[in-house]
Design a protein around this motif. Sequence first.
Motif, PDB file in Angstrom:
ATOM      1  N   LEU A 163      16.537   3.344  -6.570  1.00 24.45           N
ATOM      2  CA  LEU A 163      16.846   3.067  -5.173  1.00 24.45           C
ATOM      3  C   LEU A 163      17.355   4.316  -4.455  1.00 24.45           C
ATOM      4  O   LEU A 163      18.061   5.139  -5.042  1.00 24.45           O
ATOM      5  N   ALA A 164      17.020   4.406  -3.163  1.00 27.18           N
ATOM      6  CA  ALA A 164      17.545   5.497  -2.339  1.00 27.18           C
ATOM      7  C   ALA A 164      18.982   5.183  -1.960  1.00 27.18           C
ATOM      8  O   ALA A 164      19.340   4.025  -1.726  1.00 27.18           O
ATOM      9  N   ALA A 165      19.807   6.199  -1.894  1.00 25.26           N
ATOM     10  CA  ALA A 165      21.212   6.005  -1.556  1.00 25.26           C
ATOM     11  C   ALA A 165      21.350   5.516  -0.124  1.00 25.26           C
ATOM     12  O   ALA A 165      20.665   6.017   0.770  1.00 25.26           O
ATOM     13  N   PRO A 166      22.216   4.527   0.134  1.00 26.46           N
ATOM     14  CA  PRO A 166      22.457   4.075   1.512  1.00 26.46           C
ATOM     15  C   PRO A 166      22.994   5.225   2.356  1.00 26.46           C
ATOM     16  O   PRO A 166      23.665   6.130   1.859  1.00 26.46           O
ATOM     17  N   GLU A 167      22.695   5.180   3.650  1.00 26.82           N
ATOM     18  CA  GLU A 167      23.115   6.242   4.559  1.00 26.82           C
ATOM     19  C   GLU A 167      24.635   6.256   4.721  1.00 26.82           C
ATOM     20  O   GLU A 167      25.282   5.211   4.778  1.00 26.82           O
ATOM     21  N   ASP A 168      25.197   7.453   4.792  1.00 32.62           N
ATOM     22  CA  ASP A 168      26.631   7.658   5.040  1.00 32.62           C
ATOM     23  C   ASP A 168      27.521   7.048   3.960  1.00 32.62           C
ATOM     24  O   ASP A 168      28.641   6.619   4.228  1.00 32.62           O
ATOM     25  N   VAL A 169      27.034   7.005   2.745  1.00 30.35           N
ATOM     26  CA  VAL A 169      27.799   6.491   1.609  1.00 30.35           C
ATOM     27  C   VAL A 169      27.950   7.606   0.587  1.00 30.35           C
ATOM     28  O   VAL A 169      26.987   8.312   0.279  1.00 30.35           O
ATOM     29  N   ASP A 170      29.159   7.777   0.061  1.00 33.22           N
ATOM     30  CA  ASP A 170      29.409   8.778  -0.979  1.00 33.22           C
ATOM     31  C   ASP A 170      28.964   8.191  -2.316  1.00 33.22           C
ATOM     32  O   ASP A 170      29.518   7.191  -2.778  1.00 33.22           O
ATOM     33  N   ILE A 171      27.950   8.776  -2.928  1.00 33.77           N
ATOM     34  CA  ILE A 171      27.396   8.206  -4.155  1.00 33.77           C
ATOM     35  C   ILE A 171      27.752   9.069  -5.364  1.00 33.77           C
ATOM     36  O   ILE A 171      27.678  10.301  -5.318  1.00 33.77           O
ATOM     37  N   VAL A 172      28.191   8.400  -6.425  1.00 28.65           N
ATOM     38  CA  VAL A 172      28.530   9.045  -7.686  1.00 28.65           C
ATOM     39  C   VAL A 172      27.601   8.466  -8.744  1.00 28.65           C
ATOM     40  O   VAL A 172      27.622   7.250  -8.992  1.00 28.65           O
ATOM     41  N   ARG A 173      26.807   9.293  -9.368  1.00 35.19           N
ATOM     42  CA  ARG A 173      25.822   8.792 -10.332  1.00 35.19           C
ATOM     43  C   ARG A 173      26.351   8.952 -11.758  1.00 35.19           C
ATOM     44  O   ARG A 173      26.825  10.020 -12.134  1.00 35.19           O
ATOM     45  N   HIS A 186       0.846  -1.202   0.000  1.00 34.17           N
ATOM     46  CA  HIS A 186       0.000   0.000   0.000  1.00 34.17           C
ATOM     47  C   HIS A 186       0.883   1.256   0.000  1.00 34.17           C
ATOM     48  O   HIS A 186       1.889   1.320   0.704  1.00 34.17           O
ATOM     49  N   PRO A 187       0.533   2.253  -0.797  1.00 32.15           N
ATOM     50  CA  PRO A 187       1.352   3.470  -0.882  1.00 32.15           C
ATOM     51  C   PRO A 187       1.615   4.128   0.468  1.00 32.15           C
ATOM     52  O   PRO A 187       2.706   4.658   0.701  1.00 32.15           O
ATOM     53  N   ALA A 188       0.635   4.093   1.372  1.00 37.60           N
ATOM     54  CA  ALA A 188       0.821   4.729   2.677  1.00 37.60           C
ATOM     55  C   ALA A 188       1.883   4.002   3.493  1.00 37.60           C
ATOM     56  O   ALA A 188       2.726   4.636   4.150  1.00 37.60           O
ATOM     57  N   VAL A 189       1.854   2.672   3.451  1.00 35.44           N
ATOM     58  CA  VAL A 189       2.841   1.881   4.192  1.00 35.44           C
ATOM     59  C   VAL A 189       4.227   2.072   3.584  1.00 35.44           C
ATOM     60  O   VAL A 189       5.221   2.247   4.307  1.00 35.44           O
ATOM     61  N   LYS A 190       4.304   2.042   2.266  1.00 34.67           N
ATOM     62  CA  LYS A 190       5.592   2.247   1.596  1.00 34.67           C
ATOM     63  C   LYS A 190       6.146   3.637   1.912  1.00 34.67           C
ATOM     64  O   LYS A 190       7.347   3.804   2.145  1.00 34.67           O
ATOM     65  N   ARG A 191       5.266   4.629   1.933  1.00 27.48           N
ATOM     66  CA  ARG A 191       5.692   5.995   2.273  1.00 27.48           C
ATOM     67  C   ARG A 191       6.229   6.040   3.697  1.00 27.48           C
ATOM     68  O   ARG A 191       7.278   6.650   3.966  1.00 27.48           O
ATOM     69  N   ASN A 192       5.524   5.406   4.627  1.00 32.36           N
ATOM     70  CA  ASN A 192       5.943   5.431   6.029  1.00 32.36           C
ATOM     71  C   ASN A 192       7.285   4.730   6.221  1.00 32.36           C
ATOM     72  O   ASN A 192       8.120   5.184   7.011  1.00 32.36           O
ATOM     73  N   MET A 193       7.513   3.632   5.499  1.00 33.41           N
ATOM     74  CA  MET A 193       8.804   2.948   5.611  1.00 33.41           C
ATOM     75  C   MET A 193       9.923   3.814   5.032  1.00 33.41           C
ATOM     76  O   MET A 193      11.043   3.834   5.553  1.00 33.41           O
ATOM     77  N   THR A 194       9.618   4.538   3.969  1.00 38.11           N
ATOM     78  CA  THR A 194      10.610   5.461   3.394  1.00 38.11           C
ATOM     79  C   THR A 194      10.947   6.562   4.389  1.00 38.11           C
ATOM     80  O   THR A 194      12.113   6.951   4.541  1.00 38.11           O
ATOM     81  N   ILE A 195       9.929   7.059   5.092  1.00 39.28           N
ATOM     82  CA  ILE A 195      10.152   8.094   6.103  1.00 39.28           C
ATOM     83  C   ILE A 195      11.075   7.566   7.204  1.00 39.28           C
ATOM     84  O   ILE A 195      12.023   8.241   7.614  1.00 39.28           O
ATOM     85  N   LEU A 196      10.811   6.347   7.680  1.00 40.96           N
ATOM     86  CA  LEU A 196      11.648   5.758   8.730  1.00 40.96           C
ATOM     87  C   LEU A 196      13.079   5.568   8.236  1.00 40.96           C
ATOM     88  O   LEU A 196      14.038   5.834   8.965  1.00 40.96           O
ATOM     89  N   ASN A 197      13.209   5.121   6.999  1.00 40.15           N
ATOM     90  CA  ASN A 197      14.537   4.926   6.426  1.00 40.15           C
ATOM     91  C   ASN A 197      15.272   6.264   6.308  1.00 40.15           C
ATOM     92  O   ASN A 197      16.470   6.354   6.609  1.00 40.15           O
ATOM     93  N   ASP A 198      14.548   7.302   5.910  1.00 37.44           N
ATOM     94  CA  ASP A 198      15.151   8.637   5.805  1.00 37.44           C
ATOM     95  C   ASP A 198      15.551   9.179   7.179  1.00 37.44           C
ATOM     96  O   ASP A 198      16.472  10.001   7.285  1.00 37.44           O
ATOM     97  N   MET A 199      14.873   8.716   8.221  1.00 36.07           N
ATOM     98  CA  MET A 199      15.224   9.112   9.588  1.00 36.07           C
ATOM     99  C   MET A 199      16.483   8.400  10.083  1.00 36.07           C
ATOM    100  O   MET A 199      17.006   8.738  11.148  1.00 36.07           O
ATOM    101  N   GLY A 200      16.927   7.408   9.326  1.00 36.29           N
ATOM    102  CA  GLY A 200      18.110   6.659   9.732  1.00 36.29           C
ATOM    103  C   GLY A 200      17.821   5.287  10.273  1.00 36.29           C
ATOM    104  O   GLY A 200      18.746   4.562  10.692  1.00 36.29           O
ATOM    105  N   MET A 201      16.539   4.879  10.290  1.00 40.47           N
ATOM    106  CA  MET A 201      16.200   3.536  10.736  1.00 40.47           C
ATOM    107  C   MET A 201      16.395   2.561   9.579  1.00 40.47           C
ATOM    108  O   MET A 201      16.012   2.846   8.445  1.00 40.47           O
ATOM    109  N   ALA A 202      16.981   1.413   9.863  1.00 44.57           N
ATOM    110  CA  ALA A 202      17.207   0.411   8.825  1.00 44.57           C
ATOM    111  C   ALA A 202      15.964  -0.462   8.674  1.00 44.57           C
ATOM    112  O   ALA A 202      15.366  -0.877   9.668  1.00 44.57           O
ATOM    113  N   ILE A 203      15.575  -0.723   7.439  1.00 45.42           N
ATOM    114  CA  ILE A 203      14.419  -1.585   7.161  1.00 45.42           C
ATOM    115  C   ILE A 203      14.931  -2.965   6.765  1.00 45.42           C
ATOM    116  O   ILE A 203      15.661  -3.109   5.782  1.00 45.42           O
TER     117      ILE A 203
END
Length: 405
Positions: free
Chosen positions: A241-251, A131-148
């Motif tokens: 994909l969202a970039a992993p936390e604390d990783v230097d990403i070059v696109r 569900h879009p709401a659940v996926k959005r909420n997990m993205t929010i948690l991941n953006d907060m630094g919580m690992a899914i």
Amino acid sequence: MSIKGKNILLCVTGGIAAYKACDLTSKLTKAGADVHVIMTSSAKAFVSPVTFQALSRNPVHDDVFTEKVPHQIAHIDLADKADLVLVAPATANVIGKLANGLADEMVLATVLATQAPVWIAPAMNVNMYQHPAVKRNMTILNDMGMAIIESGEGNLACGWTGKGRLAEPEEMVARITSYFGTENSGLQGKNVLITAGSTREALDPVRFFSNRSTGRMGYALAQAAREAGADVTLISGPTSLAAPEDVDIVRVTTALEMYDAVLNRFDTADVVIKSAAVADYRPDEVSEHKIKKHDDDMVVRMVRNPDIAAALGQKKTNQFLVGFAAETQDIETAARQKMANKQLDMVVANNVAADDAGFATDTNRVIIFTQDGQKRAMELMSKTDVAAQIIGDISKLFTGDGSSS
């Protein structure tokens, strides 16, 4: 790697997968961890607190207003002492509340109060999970630094089949063990360069040649390497994909761009993991405008792209080089030839023709080959757990601490 003496705060919420949390508690305790369990009121409808108390050998907490030790605010004390907080299973309800900062249960209040790493292991019906709401909420948690910790796929208790199963306890224990192994990791402070995803080779402003790679394996490797204490640079082709936390990403987009990005950073790298699916060929000519269809057949002349892995093999001094071999037949022969021809120290091979492994899947089944002739075949598991295993092997081999056997 060991979790002996580590304080693990396990937050159990109200889903049928709570029974797996019992097994998880047992496995963590047997591994030497000090496990403290907090339950939501709904979780107690599935499993008794007495069960977790017996398995963890610690009192179970379920009420923010009940203090088991006088003059001690339990949820603050638990939050302060935790080395890791794991919410497993995490229901859609609790995920939504955490994403919005609510604290009407002891689990929620404790997670908000802790400064320890927080890992979320969802478990729910497949339609809820998507569900879009659940996926959005997990993205929010991941953006907060919580690992899914991604859910697995299979038959669900509700009768549906699909994604939503709680990750298996042994997988979570392995990931936790790998995480705390950072203290003794051979990659601590090392520069790890990882390539991920596909490349795109333009034919005209509208069309391009590419492949099925989504970058999931490479991104999981970047996260695992970071958790092992490495300084990680991720060179990524196009991906959602969202970039992993604390990783230097070059696109980058094309094989030539990836070649330049890798070679420019190679001299300062200690370990290079080539997990990207780089195009072997590109169109000789790229049209400035969209090519219009016509009645005749169309012939596109393709020219060879540079072989990045081979170039690194010729250039390397003391770098540890890891390549990937995505094959559909004669996997071992192809992997060993690739290792020899490109002077690689390790090759991770898999059968991309399999439905449950390879491109665009959450799981993978790989075989690790090393220069000393060793071979390690791994069972089907999530790409997150495959990445942890690969990084663990690299860490041991990099320091001369062991082999992949």
